[in-house]
Design a protein around this motif. Structure first.
Motif, PDB file in Angstrom:
ATOM      1  N   LEU A 260       9.159  -5.893 -37.965  1.00  0.00           N
ATOM      2  CA  LEU A 260       9.812  -4.834 -37.195  1.00  0.00           C
ATOM      3  C   LEU A 260       9.753  -3.512 -37.941  1.00  0.00           C
ATOM      4  O   LEU A 260      10.134  -2.465 -37.420  1.00  0.00           O
ATOM      5  N   HIS A 261       9.272  -3.549 -39.185  1.00  0.00           N
ATOM      6  CA  HIS A 261       9.179  -2.322 -39.992  1.00  0.00           C
ATOM      7  C   HIS A 261       7.707  -2.165 -40.385  1.00  0.00           C
ATOM      8  O   HIS A 261       6.832  -2.131 -39.528  1.00  0.00           O
ATOM      9  N   ARG A 297       6.531  -8.933 -28.695  1.00  0.00           N
ATOM     10  CA  ARG A 297       6.740  -7.519 -28.370  1.00  0.00           C
ATOM     11  C   ARG A 297       5.420  -6.796 -28.393  1.00  0.00           C
ATOM     12  O   ARG A 297       4.448  -7.297 -28.989  1.00  0.00           O
ATOM     13  N   LEU A 298       5.378  -5.643 -27.792  1.00  0.00           N
ATOM     14  CA  LEU A 298       4.176  -4.827 -27.904  1.00  0.00           C
ATOM     15  C   LEU A 298       4.266  -4.150 -29.274  1.00  0.00           C
ATOM     16  O   LEU A 298       4.995  -3.166 -29.464  1.00  0.00           O
ATOM     17  N   MET A 299       3.575  -4.723 -30.250  1.00  0.00           N
ATOM     18  CA  MET A 299       3.705  -4.235 -31.619  1.00  0.00           C
ATOM     19  C   MET A 299       3.122  -2.817 -31.713  1.00  0.00           C
ATOM     20  O   MET A 299       2.124  -2.498 -31.068  1.00  0.00           O
ATOM     21  N   GLY A 300       3.770  -1.990 -32.543  1.00  0.00           N
ATOM     22  CA  GLY A 300       3.323  -0.595 -32.661  1.00  0.00           C
ATOM     23  C   GLY A 300       3.902   0.285 -31.573  1.00  0.00           C
ATOM     24  O   GLY A 300       3.532   1.450 -31.449  1.00  0.00           O
ATOM     25  N   GLY A 302       7.637   1.591 -29.683  1.00  0.00           N
ATOM     26  CA  GLY A 302       9.092   1.641 -29.793  1.00  0.00           C
ATOM     27  C   GLY A 302       9.511   2.107 -31.175  1.00  0.00           C
ATOM     28  O   GLY A 302       8.784   1.938 -32.162  1.00  0.00           O
ATOM     29  N   HIS A 303      10.658   2.734 -31.213  1.00  0.00           N
ATOM     30  CA  HIS A 303      11.181   3.201 -32.495  1.00  0.00           C
ATOM     31  C   HIS A 303      12.674   3.410 -32.361  1.00  0.00           C
ATOM     32  O   HIS A 303      13.148   3.828 -31.314  1.00  0.00           O
ATOM     33  N   ARG A 304      13.395   3.108 -33.440  1.00  0.00           N
ATOM     34  CA  ARG A 304      14.843   3.290 -33.390  1.00  0.00           C
ATOM     35  C   ARG A 304      15.227   4.745 -33.127  1.00  0.00           C
ATOM     36  O   ARG A 304      16.178   5.018 -32.402  1.00  0.00           O
ATOM     37  N   ASP A 360       2.449   2.853 -36.467  1.00  0.00           N
ATOM     38  CA  ASP A 360       1.644   1.664 -36.763  1.00  0.00           C
ATOM     39  C   ASP A 360       0.621   1.333 -35.685  1.00  0.00           C
ATOM     40  O   ASP A 360      -0.209   0.456 -35.877  1.00  0.00           O
TER      41      ASP A 360
HETATM   42  C1  LIG Z   1      10.969  -0.529 -33.688  1.00  0.00           C
HETATM   43  C2  LIG Z   1      11.992  -1.429 -33.024  1.00  0.00           C
HETATM   44  C3  LIG Z   1      12.380  -2.523 -34.024  1.00  0.00           C
HETATM   45  C4  LIG Z   1      13.232  -0.597 -32.660  1.00  0.00           C
HETATM   46  O1  LIG Z   1      14.220  -1.481 -32.280  1.00  0.00           O
HETATM   47  P1  LIG Z   1      15.638  -1.039 -31.684  1.00  0.00           P
HETATM   48  O2  LIG Z   1      15.860   0.409 -31.865  1.00  0.00           O
HETATM   49  O3  LIG Z   1      16.638  -1.973 -32.265  1.00  0.00           O
HETATM   50  O4  LIG Z   1      15.474  -1.272 -30.127  1.00  0.00           O
HETATM   51  P2  LIG Z   1      15.741  -2.621 -29.376  1.00  0.00           P
HETATM   52  O5  LIG Z   1      15.123  -3.759 -30.075  1.00  0.00           O
HETATM   53  O6  LIG Z   1      17.204  -2.700 -29.081  1.00  0.00           O
HETATM   54  O7  LIG Z   1      14.965  -2.348 -28.028  1.00  0.00           O
HETATM   55  C5  LIG Z   1      15.509  -1.663 -26.905  1.00  0.00           C
HETATM   56  C6  LIG Z   1      14.912  -2.289 -25.641  1.00  0.00           C
HETATM   57  O8  LIG Z   1      13.490  -2.062 -25.636  1.00  0.00           O
HETATM   58  C7  LIG Z   1      12.780  -3.310 -25.713  1.00  0.00           C
HETATM   59  N1  LIG Z   1      11.709  -3.125 -26.691  1.00  0.00           N
HETATM   60  C8  LIG Z   1      11.777  -2.379 -27.828  1.00  0.00           C
HETATM   61  N2  LIG Z   1      10.573  -2.373 -28.441  1.00  0.00           N
HETATM   62  C9  LIG Z   1       9.759  -3.138 -27.672  1.00  0.00           C
HETATM   63  C10 LIG Z   1       8.404  -3.508 -27.804  1.00  0.00           C
HETATM   64  N3  LIG Z   1       7.677  -3.062 -28.836  1.00  0.00           N
HETATM   65  N4  LIG Z   1       7.866  -4.316 -26.867  1.00  0.00           N
HETATM   66  C11 LIG Z   1       8.614  -4.745 -25.823  1.00  0.00           C
HETATM   67  N5  LIG Z   1       9.902  -4.407 -25.650  1.00  0.00           N
HETATM   68  C12 LIG Z   1      10.478  -3.625 -26.569  1.00  0.00           C
HETATM   69  C13 LIG Z   1      13.795  -4.335 -26.180  1.00  0.00           C
HETATM   70  O9  LIG Z   1      13.466  -5.626 -25.733  1.00  0.00           O
HETATM   71  C14 LIG Z   1      15.069  -3.821 -25.553  1.00  0.00           C
HETATM   72  O10 LIG Z   1      15.035  -4.145 -24.189  1.00  0.00           O
HETATM   73  P3  LIG Z   1      16.439  -4.427 -23.399  1.00  0.00           P
HETATM   74  O11 LIG Z   1      17.189  -3.134 -23.441  1.00  0.00           O
HETATM   75  O12 LIG Z   1      16.018  -4.830 -22.040  1.00  0.00           O
HETATM   76  O13 LIG Z   1      17.112  -5.520 -24.162  1.00  0.00           O
HETATM   77  C15 LIG Z   1      11.412  -2.061 -31.740  1.00  0.00           C
HETATM   78  O14 LIG Z   1      11.033  -1.059 -30.838  1.00  0.00           O
HETATM   79  C16 LIG Z   1      10.238  -3.004 -32.025  1.00  0.00           C
HETATM   80  O15 LIG Z   1      10.461  -4.188 -32.306  1.00  0.00           O
HETATM   81  N6  LIG Z   1       8.964  -2.485 -31.973  1.00  0.00           N
HETATM   82  C17 LIG Z   1       7.834  -3.301 -32.304  1.00  0.00           C
HETATM   83  C18 LIG Z   1       7.678  -3.387 -33.804  1.00  0.00           C
HETATM   84  C19 LIG Z   1       7.156  -2.109 -34.401  1.00  0.00           C
HETATM   85  O16 LIG Z   1       6.200  -1.520 -33.927  1.00  0.00           O
HETATM   86  N7  LIG Z   1       7.797  -1.697 -35.505  1.00  0.00           N
HETATM   87  C20 LIG Z   1       7.382  -0.523 -36.250  1.00  0.00           C
HETATM   88  C21 LIG Z   1       8.396   0.556 -36.186  1.00  0.00           C
HETATM   89  S1  LIG Z   1       7.768   2.015 -36.962  1.00  0.00           S
END
Ligand SMILES: CC(C)(COP(=O)(O)OP(=O)(O)OC[C@H]1O[C@@H](n2cnc3c(N)ncnc32)[C@H](O)[C@@H]1OP(=O)(O)O)[C@@H](O)C(=O)NCCC(=O)NCCS
Length: 426
Positions: A260-261, A297-300, A302-304, A360
């Motif tokens: 996730l990081h 998950r779709l890696m790469g 989404g972001h906090r 990423d």
């Molecule tokens: C980066 C990440 C961990 C942020 O997490 P977060 O801020 O805690 O957000 P959440 O996990 O609560 O996700 C919010 C919503 O989006 C969805 N979501 C988030 N990222 C997603 C992804 N990459 N693919 C599919 N769904 C995703 C979650 O399932 C959640 O859905 P819901 O509201 O229906 O439950 C998350 O987006 C993720 O796992 N991304 C993929 C890993 C990645 O690329 N990490 C590198 C970060 S630089």
């Protein structure tokens, strides 16, 4: 707006100071909340907690802004170098030409590691993940540099350990890779720049093209710091116990490893490979990651904090096209990544959750084009993030009011149980 926030708890109103950051962000200072009211705050996953004040990096997730020490990431990626940017985050200002030269030379002087560390790298199984080798050898350096493990380092020691780790992490990373391939270690060549030397130490190729070295340098700049992300927070957490800097950096490596990081860059490549090999169309694949019953998950994506776009991803996408063109590489995974991005960005699921490509998503494709193997991707991230970890550690230990990090919790377990003798338990 008042510089106090009012909190009403039943018939009691408490006033809490409001802290304003230099970019206008506002925070309610709850340091005295428990003492005054008996309440603590609850914020699982630190979704809305400012754990410290910091002058290193500013980011605005809504506007997609990232700045190190007031310099935009776009400007640094275009004009600066990884080592110059590292100096900037450590010391808060761009170096003069002579300061940069001394800094680069000092880093280059840490061009090897103690024999015991080399022996330890060689003792790992060949198929060990290089992040395991990196993490354990970072902490193991503490066994060799006792002076630098003192509880409080002098300013000169801090300066020294910074350049030492900048040099030695690169060496351990390259050696870890050579060992995984069953190859002899290659000694660093001080005549090469930081990135060319790293590629040389990994591959034995001394004629690294300017374009390749520059592409790697830009990737490292983009990873230098990202305020209180998981690994940096781990560094602050561990360093706050006054654990030595080698143990502290090792903790950063460990936190970064998770998918996730920083581990996401490796996971992206594996995901793209899987799509290529299975021949799945994008919509079918996206249906899988959207399915709440699936853990994928779709890696790469989404972001906090970025809820509009990740400025680093924008730069990397352009760099990716340019690097592949310059090197004459045609990578089918790039086409898959672009196709996937296009479909995802039109999909209601991703749009409504504000999920965009992050740093990423495309970085792995560049690493691959540069000849860096997939299991080294997260190591590359660690190399790029090292200056951020060190700068944030330095800032923390130098800040007045330094305290060990120790969050509270809300207990939700059983309140009273009776001890039953083991023979009587069912
Ligand atoms: C980066 C990440 C961990 C942020 O997490 P977060 O801020 O805690 O957000 P959440 O996990 O609560 O996700 C919010 C919503 O989006 C969805 N979501 C988030 N990222 C997603 C992804 N990459 N693919 C599919 N769904 C995703 C979650 O399932 C959640 O859905 P819901 O509201 O229906 O439950 C998350 O987006 C993720 O796992 N991304 C993929 C890993 C990645 O690329 N990490 C590198 C970060 S630089």
């Amino acid at each position: 707006m008042s510089d106090k926030a009012k909190l009403v708890l039943g018939d009691k109103t408490v006033e809490l100071p409001v802290f304003t950051g230099s970019e206008g962000e506002k925070a309610i200072d709850i340091t005295k909340l428990r003492a005054e009211t008996g309440f603590v705050t609850l914020d699982s996953g630190y979704m809305n907690t400012g754990a410290c004040t910091s002058a290193v990096t500013f980011l605005d997730g809504e506007l997609g802004i990232l700045k190190y020490r007031g310099h935009s990431i776009e400007e640094l990626a275009e004009k600066s170098s990884f080592l110059e940017t590292s100096y900037l985050v450590f010391y808060g200002k761009l170096p003069t030409a002579s300061e940069l030269k001394v800094f680069e030379e000092k880093i280059a002087s840490y061009n090897d590691v103690p024999e015991g560390i080399k022996t330890m790298i060689k003792a790992f199984p060949k198929d060990a993940h290089p992040m395991a080798v990196l993490s354990s050898n970072m902490v193991s350096l503490s066994a060799y540099y006792h002076d630098l493990c003192a509880q409080d380092l002098t300013p000169a020691q801090k300066d020294e350990v910074i350049v030492q780790l900048m040099g030695q992490l690169k060496v351990v990373a390259a050696y870890a890779y050579r060992h995984s391939q069953g190859l002899e270690f290659i000694k660093s060549d001080g005549s090469l720049d930081y990135c060319s030397d790293f590629i040389y130490m990994m591959t034995g190729n001394k004629n690294v093209s300017k374009e390749v070295a520059k592409a790697l340098d830009v990737l490292l700049i983009l990873h230098v710091d990202h305020e209180q992300n998981c690994s940096t927070s781990s560094v602050r957490m561990v360093g706050s116990s006054k654990a030595n800097i080698f143990a502290t950096i090792s903790a950063g490596v460990d936190a970064l490893w998770g998918p996730l990081h920083g581990g996401a860059n490796q996971a992206v490549l594996e995901m793209l490979e899987e799509i290529k090999n299975s021949g799945k169309d994008y919509k079918t694949f996206l249906a899988e990651v959207k399915d709440k019953n699936s853990s994928s998950r779709l890696m790469g994506f989404g972001h906090r904090v970025y809820k509009n776009f990740d400025p680093r991803a924008k730069i990397i996408k352009v760099a990716c096209d340019s690097v592949l063109k310059t090197l004459g590489v045609k990578d089918p995974l790039l086409d898959i990544a672009k196709g996937l991005e296009e479909v995802a960005l039109r999909d209601e699921y991703f749009v409504s959750r504000k999920l965009y490509p992050n740093v990423d998503f495309y970085s792995g494709i560049i690493y691959r084009a540069l000849g860096i193997p997939t299991n080294m991707f997260t190591v590359m991230f660690a190399m790029g993030r090292l200056p951020g970890w060190l700068a944030q550690w330095k800032e923390m230990v130098e800040q007045s009011g330094f305290k060990i990090c120790r969050p509270r919790q809300i207990f939700t377990g059983d309140t009273k149980n009776t001890y039953i003798e083991i023979k009587s338990r069912s």
